[in-house]
Design a protein around this motif. Structure first.
Motif, short mmCIF file in Angstrom:
data_model
loop_
_atom_site.label_atom_id
_atom_site.label_comp_id
_atom_site.label_asym_id
_atom_site.label_seq_id
_atom_site.Cartn_x
_atom_site.Cartn_y
_atom_site.Cartn_z
N VAL A 182 2.46 -56.66 53.85
CA VAL A 182 1.55 -55.87 53.56
C VAL A 182 1.39 -54.48 54.48
O VAL A 182 2.03 -54.51 55.61
N VAL A 183 1.21 -53.51 53.77
CA VAL A 183 0.96 -52.33 54.23
C VAL A 183 -0.31 -51.81 54.29
O VAL A 183 -0.83 -51.49 53.23
N ASP A 184 -1.01 -51.73 55.41
CA ASP A 184 -2.47 -51.45 55.42
C ASP A 184 -2.46 -49.79 55.07
O ASP A 184 -1.73 -49.23 55.47
N LEU B 207 5.37 -48.41 50.88
CA LEU B 207 5.34 -47.08 51.42
C LEU B 207 5.58 -45.92 50.28
O LEU B 207 4.57 -44.96 50.43
N MET B 208 6.67 -46.12 49.85
CA MET B 208 6.99 -44.97 48.83
C MET B 208 5.91 -44.82 47.76
O MET B 208 5.63 -43.66 47.48
N HIS B 209 5.48 -45.79 47.36
CA HIS B 209 4.36 -45.76 46.10
C HIS B 209 3.14 -45.55 46.89
O HIS B 209 2.28 -44.62 46.15
N GLN B 210 2.59 -45.71 47.91
CA GLN B 210 1.37 -45.68 48.41
C GLN B 210 1.35 -43.95 48.87
O GLN B 210 0.43 -43.12 48.72
N LEU B 211 2.62 -43.28 49.55
CA LEU B 211 2.66 -41.99 49.91
C LEU B 211 2.71 -41.20 48.53
O LEU B 211 2.23 -40.09 48.76
N GLY B 212 3.34 -41.48 47.73
CA GLY B 212 3.76 -40.77 46.50
C GLY B 212 4.90 -39.63 46.64
O GLY B 212 5.58 -39.78 47.67
N LYS B 213 4.83 -38.74 45.90
CA LYS B 213 6.06 -37.86 45.71
C LYS B 213 5.89 -37.14 47.11
O LYS B 213 4.77 -36.80 47.75
N GLY B 214 7.02 -36.48 47.37
CA GLY B 214 7.17 -35.57 48.70
C GLY B 214 7.41 -36.16 50.09
O GLY B 214 7.47 -35.68 51.01
N TYR B 215 8.06 -37.41 49.76
CA TYR B 215 8.30 -38.19 50.99
C TYR B 215 9.78 -38.76 50.84
O TYR B 215 10.03 -39.27 49.95
N MET C 121 14.89 -61.25 51.49
CA MET C 121 13.48 -61.42 51.01
C MET C 121 12.69 -60.46 51.34
O MET C 121 11.65 -60.02 50.67
N THR C 122 12.90 -59.88 52.69
CA THR C 122 11.63 -58.70 53.29
C THR C 122 12.48 -57.16 53.07
O THR C 122 11.74 -56.31 53.25
N ASP C 123 13.64 -57.27 52.78
CA ASP C 123 14.30 -55.98 52.90
C ASP C 123 14.02 -54.79 52.40
O ASP C 123 13.72 -53.70 52.99
N PRO C 124 13.56 -54.57 50.94
CA PRO C 124 13.17 -53.43 50.31
C PRO C 124 11.76 -53.33 50.17
O PRO C 124 11.29 -51.95 50.05
N PHE C 125 10.94 -54.20 50.60
CA PHE C 125 9.65 -54.27 50.32
C PHE C 125 8.74 -53.25 51.07
O PHE C 125 7.76 -52.56 50.75
N TYR C 126 8.88 -53.12 52.54
CA TYR C 126 7.86 -52.34 53.23
C TYR C 126 8.27 -50.74 52.73
O TYR C 126 7.42 -50.02 52.49
N ALA C 127 9.58 -50.60 52.55
CA ALA C 127 9.91 -49.01 52.20
C ALA C 127 9.43 -48.90 50.71
O ALA C 127 8.92 -47.78 50.29
N LEU C 128 9.50 -49.69 49.79
CA LEU C 128 8.93 -49.59 48.38
C LEU C 128 7.40 -49.48 48.40
O LEU C 128 6.74 -48.56 47.64
N SER D 233 -0.35 -52.09 48.06
CA SER D 233 -0.46 -52.44 49.39
C SER D 233 0.09 -53.81 49.95
O SER D 233 0.41 -54.17 51.08
N SER D 234 0.62 -54.69 49.26
CA SER D 234 1.16 -55.85 49.58
C SER D 234 2.12 -56.52 48.51
O SER D 234 2.17 -56.03 47.13
#
Length: 155
Positions: free
Chosen positions: A99-101, A67-75, A58-65, A31-32
């Motif tokens: 932070v990704v709520d 989200l990818m892990h919170q959403l799981g496979k299939g996205y 510093m921020t480039d990959p993190f929102y995507a990473l 989540s963060s």
């Protein structure tokens, strides 16, 4: 991959290692993430301050990473756009926390359930040791459900 392994791997990633960027925290639930950049004689610009490109990275990959892990496979998840506003010269140790709520993750699941894409903006500030804002960063992340071909089992 666990959050701990990702944190270590990202901190040892040559572009971050050479620039003085360290991933100091990734939450176990993805989540963060917190990233620091210590300006030194070896990584400062001509003016003795932080490189703008390093601040952006510093921020480039993190929102995507995250989200990818919170959403799981299939996205399909990728960083689609970035905007950075430089507020003041960066000196000393700088920190960004992304932070990704979970509510945002659920909204993205709803938006993409029928096969449509989601373009979501996330915002963070990069601050110095005193808490003063050095830069404001916006990142847009693209998400779409992976298409499954008829007769092929989904992964």
């Amino acid at each position: 991959m666990t959050a701990k392994k990702m944190r270590l791997g990202m901190s040892l990633w040559p572009p971050y290692l050479g620039a003085g960027v360290r991933v100091t925290h990734i939450a176990d639930d993805w989540s963060s993430a917190t990233v620091t950049y210590r300006i030194s004689k070896l990584n400062r610009n001509y003016f003795g301050t932080a490189f703008g490109g390093t601040l952006s990275s510093m921020t480039d990959p993190f929102y995507a990473l995250l989200l990818m892990h919170q959403l799981g496979k299939g996205y399909v998840v990728w960083d689609a756009a970035g905007v950075i506003d430089y507020v003041s010269p960066g000196q000393g140790r700088l920190t960004a926390t992304m932070v990704v709520d979970p509510a945002v993750v659920e909204q993205i699941r709803v938006e993409t359930a029928s096969g449509h894409k989601s373009l979501t903006w996330f915002e963070t500030e990069i601050v110095d040791e005193s808490g003063s804002v050095v830069a404001r960063v916006r990142r847009q992340v693209y998400v779409r459900k992976t298409l499954v071909k008829p007769g092929v089992a989904a992964a």
